[in-house]
Design an enzyme around this catalytic site. Structure first.
Site, PDB file in Angstrom:
ATOM      1  N   ALA A   1       0.816  -1.222   0.000  1.00 22.60           N
ATOM      2  CA  ALA A   1       0.000   0.000   0.000  1.00 22.60           C
ATOM      3  C   ALA A   1       0.848   1.269   0.000  1.00 22.60           C
ATOM      4  CB  ALA A   1      -0.954  -0.007   1.191  1.00 22.60           C
ATOM      5  N   THR A   2       2.041   1.222   0.608  1.00 25.55           N
ATOM      6  CA  THR A   2       2.907   2.412   0.592  1.00 25.55           C
ATOM      7  C   THR A   2       3.267   2.775  -0.845  1.00 25.55           C
ATOM      8  OG1 THR A   2       3.804   2.105   2.811  1.00 25.55           O
ATOM      9  CG2 THR A   2       5.178   3.332   1.269  1.00 25.55           C
TER      10      THR A   2
ATOM     11  N   ASN B   1      -6.286   3.571  10.169  1.00 26.30           N
ATOM     12  CA  ASN B   1      -5.487   2.477  10.731  1.00 26.30           C
ATOM     13  C   ASN B   1      -5.374   2.515  12.248  1.00 26.30           C
ATOM     14  OD1 ASN B   1      -3.933   4.818   9.689  1.00 26.30           O
ATOM     15  ND2 ASN B   1      -2.243   3.876  10.794  1.00 26.30           N
TER      16      ASN B   1
ATOM     17  N   GLN C   1      -6.708  -0.726   5.112  1.00 29.05           N
ATOM     18  CA  GLN C   1      -7.378  -1.278   6.299  1.00 29.05           C
ATOM     19  C   GLN C   1      -8.801  -1.756   6.009  1.00 29.05           C
ATOM     20  OE1 GLN C   1      -6.133  -1.930   9.241  1.00 29.05           O
ATOM     21  NE2 GLN C   1      -4.186  -0.876   9.150  1.00 29.05           N
TER      22      GLN C   1
ATOM     23  N   SER D   1      -3.346  -3.538   0.294  1.00 29.72           N
ATOM     24  CA  SER D   1      -2.167  -4.161   0.905  1.00 29.72           C
ATOM     25  C   SER D   1      -2.440  -5.644   1.134  1.00 29.72           C
ATOM     26  CB  SER D   1      -1.883  -3.481   2.244  1.00 29.72           C
ATOM     27  OG  SER D   1      -0.982  -4.243   3.001  1.00 29.72           O
TER      28      SER D   1
ATOM     29  N   HIS E   1      -0.671  -7.773   3.248  1.00 25.92           N
ATOM     30  CA  HIS E   1      -0.463  -8.274   4.612  1.00 25.92           C
ATOM     31  C   HIS E   1      -1.497  -7.779   5.609  1.00 25.92           C
ATOM     32  CE1 HIS E   1       1.491  -4.908   6.933  1.00 25.92           C
ATOM     33  NE2 HIS E   1       1.587  -4.419   5.717  1.00 25.92           N
TER      34      HIS E   1
ATOM     35  N   CYS F   1       3.953   1.813  12.256  1.00 20.68           N
ATOM     36  CA  CYS F   1       4.977   2.609  11.561  1.00 20.68           C
ATOM     37  C   CYS F   1       5.525   3.732  12.430  1.00 20.68           C
ATOM     38  CB  CYS F   1       4.396   3.190  10.283  1.00 20.68           C
ATOM     39  SG  CYS F   1       3.496   1.959   9.340  1.00 20.68           S
TER      40      CYS F   1
END
Length: 404
Positions: free
Chosen positions: A75-76, A155, A183, A203, A205, A328
């Protein structure tokens, strides 16, 4: 029961064993290990077919066309590609971007980079419940606004934005709408045909798939153009070069297929466990839920325990794997910028814990968590002079602290 109990599903999820099994079939000599871009032999064709199946599975999860799915490393990268890609492609049309103060760092830091490049960014303040008011968003829009980037589910506090309303507003003004769905994808129903979202980040994971893989949905009608941020062999229709990691992509596809099939049952079970946890701890004095109590994703619970110091609480809860913010930023001792944006003071923001529940959480684990939390808060408050002053009726906001 395995200790510590994992209650940090918003940070990452374990890979579902069914996903791991599928991935393993794409790694060794007797599996589908070929390069999907190798068009001259069977190994490449098989890998390409496996990638195509996964691409369709991800598209089906959000009701998209398979040609609208671009694979990324997570996602980043999806957020970077969406925001920078739009900014660099449409910069002649305008240089104004709108986002919110409660976005993930992958959005905020990308916007800060664009500010250094000469773009102007408006960071919207949320309401006290964590949701961006529509009138605030509309008031920020200008003739030179090219992009709005608002997350679907937060998140840290788990609140859900009304993406239908945001999409409609953006479309009516001719502004591109990007949504960070890290999310929400696989947890909340998403239909890109019904919702006027133009770009959507996913994302792996966060939905029981592997780390290091994600996707970006890029709308075809009306067509959204992006300037590539990664250059090379022209993979993913020129939007994202790099050899496709077949095993990762197959894992993401399988995770998406399982999420689609089991979303309703997962949601009901996880929601019931979240409610059980909250009902078990809400009687503790001076305990507050952060973010909207109704408009929230089922697995998320962010709670502030007043007059308890955050770091000592984390240490006291050593039997629980929880966090005091996003993974993060949890290494920093700064209070959560998301909670500060909601209007919480430093003390309340510091005394907050994010509990996030998932597919493999059991009722027994929640019972144990309630016990551990209750005992830990009691113990820490017994040692707290602030708690004693509060119980004596002293208004701590009026106390003049002496500085030595």
């Amino acid at each position: 029961m395995k200790l510590p109990i994992y209650l940090d599903y918003a940070a990452t999820t374990p890979v579902d064993p069914r996903v791991a099994e599928k991935m393993f079939q794409c790694m060794t000599m007797d599996g589908i290990f070929g390069n999907p871009a190798s068009r001259s032999h069977r190994y490449g064709w098989q890998a390409e077919e496996a990638v195509d199946i996964a691409r369709n599975q991800i598209a089906e999860l959000i009701n998209a066309d398979h040609r609208e799915i671009v694979f990324t490393s997570g996602a980043t990268e999806s957020n970077n590609l969406a925001i920078k890609g739009v900014a660099h492609f449409y910069h002649k049309k305008g240089k104004h971007i709108i986002t919110s103060k409660t976005e993930h760092k992958a959005v905020l830091d990308t916007c800060r980079q664009l500010e250094r490049e000469g773009f102007e960014v408006t960071y919207l303040e949320p309401a006290a419940n964590g949701i961006i008011p529509m009138e605030r968003l509309e008031a920020a829009m200008r003739d030179d606004t090219i992009l709005v980037s608002i997350m679907h589910v937060n998140n840290e506090i788990g609140v859900i934005h009304d993406i239908d309303a945001i999409g409609e507003l953006c479309r009516s003004k001719g502004i591109i709408f990007h949504m960070d769905a890290a999310q929400s994808a696989g947890k909340v129903p998403i239909d890109v045909q019904a919702t006027q979202v133009d770009l959507l980040s996913i994302s792996g994971h966060k939905m029981y798939g592997p780390k290091g893989i994600g996707a970006l949905y890029v709308r075809r009608k009306p067509r959204i153009r992006l300037e590539a941020q990664m250059h090379g062999g022209g993979h993913e229709r020129g939007m994202r070069s790099g050899t496709l990691p077949t095993h990762q992509i197959v894992g993401l596809g399988e995770a998406a297929a399982i999420a689609k099939a089991e979303m309703a049952s997962d949601d009901a079970r996880i929601g019931a466990l979240r409610d059980k946890l909250w009902n078990g701890i809400k009687h503790i004095e001076e305990t507050y839920i952060n973010g909207d109590a109704i408009e929230r994703v089922s697995g998320s619970l962010n709670v502030s325990f007043n007059y308890v110091e955050g770091e000592s609480l984390m240490m006291a809860l050593k039997d629980l794997a929880v966090s005091s913010g996003s993974a993060c930023t949890s290494a920093s001792l700064e209070p959560s910028y998301v909670l500060r944006a909601l209007g919480l003071n430093d003390e309340m923001a510091h005394s907050s814990i994010r509990f996030s529940i998932g597919r493999f959480t059991t009722e027994e684990e929640i019972d144990h968590a309630i016990e551990v939390i209750t005992q830990s808060i009691d113990k820490l408050r017994e040692m707290s002079p602030l708690w004693e002053m509060f119980k004596d009726g002293i208004d701590l906001n009026q106390v003049q602290w002496a500085h030595h």
